[in-house]
Design a protein around this motif. Sequence first.
Motif, PDB file in Angstrom:
ATOM      1  N   GLU A 188     -12.468  52.556   7.857  1.00  0.00           N
ATOM      2  CA  GLU A 188     -11.535  52.128   8.973  1.00  0.00           C
ATOM      3  C   GLU A 188     -10.257  51.899   8.312  1.00  0.00           C
ATOM      4  OE1 GLU A 188     -12.780  48.646  11.053  1.00  0.00           O
ATOM      5  OE2 GLU A 188     -14.665  49.743  12.072  1.00  0.00           O
ATOM      6  N   PRO A 189      -9.267  52.498   8.653  1.00  0.00           N
ATOM      7  CA  PRO A 189      -7.790  52.340   8.060  1.00  0.00           C
ATOM      8  C   PRO A 189      -7.322  50.810   8.234  1.00  0.00           C
ATOM      9  CG  PRO A 189      -7.803  54.444   9.425  1.00  0.00           C
ATOM     10  CD  PRO A 189      -8.945  53.621   9.861  1.00  0.00           C
ATOM     11  N   SER A 199      -4.485  47.977   8.521  1.00  0.00           N
ATOM     12  CA  SER A 199      -2.905  47.705   9.399  1.00  0.00           C
ATOM     13  C   SER A 199      -2.307  46.760   8.645  1.00  0.00           C
ATOM     14  CB  SER A 199      -3.287  47.288  10.719  1.00  0.00           C
ATOM     15  OG  SER A 199      -3.899  45.970  10.693  1.00  0.00           O
ATOM     16  N   ALA A 227      -8.301  47.539   5.101  1.00  0.00           N
ATOM     17  CA  ALA A 227      -9.194  48.954   5.271  1.00  0.00           C
ATOM     18  C   ALA A 227     -10.389  48.633   4.801  1.00  0.00           C
ATOM     19  CB  ALA A 227      -8.320  50.033   4.439  1.00  0.00           C
ATOM     20  N   TYR A 242      -8.364  58.809   0.906  1.00  0.00           N
ATOM     21  CA  TYR A 242      -7.920  57.984   1.881  1.00  0.00           C
ATOM     22  C   TYR A 242      -6.651  57.370   1.565  1.00  0.00           C
ATOM     23  CZ  TYR A 242     -12.376  58.367   4.231  1.00  0.00           C
ATOM     24  OH  TYR A 242     -13.896  59.079   4.792  1.00  0.00           O
ATOM     25  N   LEU A 248      -6.059  55.117  -1.297  1.00  0.00           N
ATOM     26  CA  LEU A 248      -6.251  53.555  -1.383  1.00  0.00           C
ATOM     27  C   LEU A 248      -6.182  53.001  -2.630  1.00  0.00           C
ATOM     28  CD1 LEU A 248      -9.789  53.497   0.651  1.00  0.00           C
ATOM     29  CD2 LEU A 248      -7.623  52.889   1.615  1.00  0.00           C
TER      30      LEU A 248
END
Length: 213
Positions: free
Chosen positions: A15-16, A18, A50, A98, A100
């Motif tokens: 899940e990205p 915010s 995330a 992703y 990260l």
Amino acid sequence: MTTTTDIAGFVHRFEPGSDPARPPLLLLHGTGGDEADLLPLGRALAPGAALLSPRGRVLENGSPRFFRRLAEGVFDEADVIRRSGELAGFVAEARRTYGLPAPVALGFSNGANIAAATLLLHPEALAGAVLIRPMVPLSEPPETDLGAKPVLILSGAFDPIVPAENARALAATLERAGARIEHRTLPTGHGLGQADLALARAWLTDQRAPETV
């Protein structure tokens, strides 16, 4: 948006985030969990972070785990070493995929144990950890430098699985390796309770994301 996919042999969900001020969380379930198990917990404890949640690749009577055990509380240490390397490889590939920074592990029981092993064997993989009901994963831990990585350990005073001295030994091992340890023992058993959630939420709020990926 939640993505379910396979990276480095791990089925997982992503899940990205915010909130760029929050480090990503690597969610590591207990025995019998899966990649969806800790997502609600991650959302509750670190809103906006995330979330990266893999499924353990070992099956014990059909229940996913992150490494084999010989009996309750008796680990197959060769498998611990192998599987922590696989998890570190997954984290590295997921970071590239992703975009990260190094994540903070949030692990419960078996997930906390593989997180502790990964800290000791592959410290570059994690920025820190919340370890809920962990045990010593390796009888002869390697010499490593954790470089003041923050680690929160939450133990249960009446845990029938993890002896109090075992939890204290893990905290001491990680502290000797250079981690900044906060070890709290709660008046509970092996299960996750509201006191765990409150402490973990406050601790995670105090963490800051690395400046660069």
